[in-house]
Design a protein around this motif. Structure first.
Motif, PDB file in Angstrom:
ATOM      1  N   GLU A 127      21.745   5.697  17.634  1.00  0.00           N
ATOM      2  CA  GLU A 127      21.859   5.889  19.090  1.00  0.00           C
ATOM      3  C   GLU A 127      23.188   5.349  19.615  1.00  0.00           C
ATOM      4  O   GLU A 127      23.872   6.024  20.393  1.00  0.00           O
ATOM      5  N   ASP A 128      23.542   4.124  19.188  1.00  0.00           N
ATOM      6  CA  ASP A 128      24.807   3.523  19.646  1.00  0.00           C
ATOM      7  C   ASP A 128      25.995   4.352  19.194  1.00  0.00           C
ATOM      8  O   ASP A 128      26.917   4.616  19.975  1.00  0.00           O
ATOM      9  N   LEU A 129      25.994   4.766  17.930  1.00  0.00           N
ATOM     10  CA  LEU A 129      27.126   5.530  17.405  1.00  0.00           C
ATOM     11  C   LEU A 129      27.223   6.895  18.075  1.00  0.00           C
ATOM     12  O   LEU A 129      28.326   7.380  18.350  1.00  0.00           O
ATOM     13  N   ARG A 130      26.094   7.504  18.370  1.00  0.00           N
ATOM     14  CA  ARG A 130      26.114   8.793  19.089  1.00  0.00           C
ATOM     15  C   ARG A 130      26.654   8.634  20.507  1.00  0.00           C
ATOM     16  O   ARG A 130      27.413   9.469  20.989  1.00  0.00           O
ATOM     17  N   MET A 131      26.254   7.543  21.186  1.00  0.00           N
ATOM     18  CA  MET A 131      26.768   7.300  22.542  1.00  0.00           C
ATOM     19  C   MET A 131      28.266   7.043  22.506  1.00  0.00           C
ATOM     20  O   MET A 131      29.002   7.540  23.362  1.00  0.00           O
ATOM     21  N   ALA A 132      28.728   6.282  21.527  1.00  0.00           N
ATOM     22  CA  ALA A 132      30.163   6.019  21.401  1.00  0.00           C
ATOM     23  C   ALA A 132      30.914   7.322  21.158  1.00  0.00           C
ATOM     24  O   ALA A 132      31.946   7.577  21.770  1.00  0.00           O
ATOM     25  N   LYS A 133      30.373   8.170  20.290  1.00  0.00           N
ATOM     26  CA  LYS A 133      31.017   9.450  19.985  1.00  0.00           C
ATOM     27  C   LYS A 133      31.048  10.348  21.220  1.00  0.00           C
ATOM     28  O   LYS A 133      32.046  11.012  21.485  1.00  0.00           O
ATOM     29  N   ALA A 134      29.974  10.346  21.999  1.00  0.00           N
ATOM     30  CA  ALA A 134      29.920  11.165  23.213  1.00  0.00           C
ATOM     31  C   ALA A 134      30.990  10.731  24.212  1.00  0.00           C
ATOM     32  O   ALA A 134      31.599  11.561  24.887  1.00  0.00           O
ATOM     33  N   LYS A 135      31.249   9.433  24.297  1.00  0.00           N
ATOM     34  CA  LYS A 135      32.250   8.918  25.232  1.00  0.00           C
ATOM     35  C   LYS A 135      33.666   9.098  24.684  1.00  0.00           C
ATOM     36  O   LYS A 135      34.599   9.329  25.432  1.00  0.00           O
ATOM     37  N   LEU A 136      33.802   9.009  23.374  1.00  0.00           N
ATOM     38  CA  LEU A 136      35.118   9.062  22.750  1.00  0.00           C
ATOM     39  C   LEU A 136      35.561  10.475  22.408  1.00  0.00           C
ATOM     40  O   LEU A 136      36.740  10.794  22.461  1.00  0.00           O
ATOM     41  N   GLY A 137      34.612  11.315  22.071  1.00  0.00           N
ATOM     42  CA  GLY A 137      34.962  12.670  21.638  1.00  0.00           C
ATOM     43  C   GLY A 137      35.068  12.723  20.128  1.00  0.00           C
ATOM     44  O   GLY A 137      34.322  12.059  19.421  1.00  0.00           O
ATOM     45  N   VAL A 138      36.027  13.463  19.634  1.00  0.00           N
ATOM     46  CA  VAL A 138      36.191  13.656  18.200  1.00  0.00           C
ATOM     47  C   VAL A 138      36.631  12.338  17.541  1.00  0.00           C
ATOM     48  O   VAL A 138      37.586  11.721  17.980  1.00  0.00           O
ATOM     49  N   SER A 139      35.882  11.932  16.511  1.00  0.00           N
ATOM     50  CA  SER A 139      36.230  10.722  15.767  1.00  0.00           C
ATOM     51  C   SER A 139      35.737  10.854  14.341  1.00  0.00           C
ATOM     52  O   SER A 139      34.530  10.840  14.113  1.00  0.00           O
ATOM     53  N   GLN A 140      36.650  10.981  13.413  1.00  0.00           N
ATOM     54  CA  GLN A 140      36.256  11.077  12.003  1.00  0.00           C
ATOM     55  C   GLN A 140      35.578   9.802  11.547  1.00  0.00           C
ATOM     56  O   GLN A 140      34.652   9.833  10.741  1.00  0.00           O
ATOM     57  N   GLN A 141      36.024   8.659  12.054  1.00  0.00           N
ATOM     58  CA  GLN A 141      35.435   7.382  11.657  1.00  0.00           C
ATOM     59  C   GLN A 141      33.979   7.310  12.096  1.00  0.00           C
ATOM     60  O   GLN A 141      33.111   6.946  11.320  1.00  0.00           O
ATOM     61  N   LEU A 142      33.697   7.666  13.353  1.00  0.00           N
ATOM     62  CA  LEU A 142      32.314   7.644  13.829  1.00  0.00           C
ATOM     63  C   LEU A 142      31.453   8.663  13.074  1.00  0.00           C
ATOM     64  O   LEU A 142      30.319   8.362  12.735  1.00  0.00           O
ATOM     65  N   ASP A 143      32.002   9.826  12.802  1.00  0.00           N
ATOM     66  CA  ASP A 143      31.259  10.830  12.031  1.00  0.00           C
ATOM     67  C   ASP A 143      30.885  10.277  10.663  1.00  0.00           C
ATOM     68  O   ASP A 143      29.749  10.473  10.203  1.00  0.00           O
ATOM     69  N   ALA A 144      31.793   9.580  10.018  1.00  0.00           N
ATOM     70  CA  ALA A 144      31.537   9.028   8.688  1.00  0.00           C
ATOM     71  C   ALA A 144      30.478   7.935   8.726  1.00  0.00           C
ATOM     72  O   ALA A 144      29.703   7.767   7.784  1.00  0.00           O
ATOM     73  N   GLU A 145      30.425   7.188   9.825  1.00  0.00           N
ATOM     74  CA  GLU A 145      29.482   6.066   9.923  1.00  0.00           C
ATOM     75  C   GLU A 145      28.097   6.500  10.353  1.00  0.00           C
ATOM     76  O   GLU A 145      27.149   5.759  10.243  1.00  0.00           O
ATOM     77  N   MET A 146      27.981   7.724  10.853  1.00  0.00           N
ATOM     78  CA  MET A 146      26.660   8.231  11.242  1.00  0.00           C
ATOM     79  C   MET A 146      26.077   8.906  10.047  1.00  0.00           C
ATOM     80  O   MET A 146      25.096   8.967   9.631  1.00  0.00           O
TER      81      MET A 146
END
Length: 75
Positions: free
Chosen positions: A56-75
């Motif tokens: 949930e936290d990582l999805r919210m961060a991604k929604a606010k940040l937009g495209v992020s390979q790092q967040l995609d890798a951590e989810m």
């Protein structure tokens, strides 16, 4: 005060213990849109085995940040 919060959030990633979860959580109480704190709390929750909450936290961060390979890798 904002730089103090940022510094607290930065220190939160230093260990994989409860302070790693609590500091970003406290930052989010004051700054709910803080992407860095969402990201770090997500990583802390993941390390604590709280996978649903971490996602949930990582999805919210991604929604606010937009495209992020790092967040995609951590989810």
């Amino acid at each position: 005060a904002s730089s103090t919060l940022t510094n607290a959030c930065t220190r939160a990633l230093c260990s994989q213990t409860w302070p790693c979860y609590l500091l970003p959580h406290l930052c989010l109480q004051i700054q709910p849109d803080n992407v860095k704190a969402l990201h770090r709390r997500g990583l802390a929750r993941k390390s604590l085995g709280r996978l649903h909450e971490a996602l949930e936290d990582l999805r919210m961060a991604k929604a606010k940040l937009g495209v992020s390979q790092q967040l995609d890798a951590e989810m």
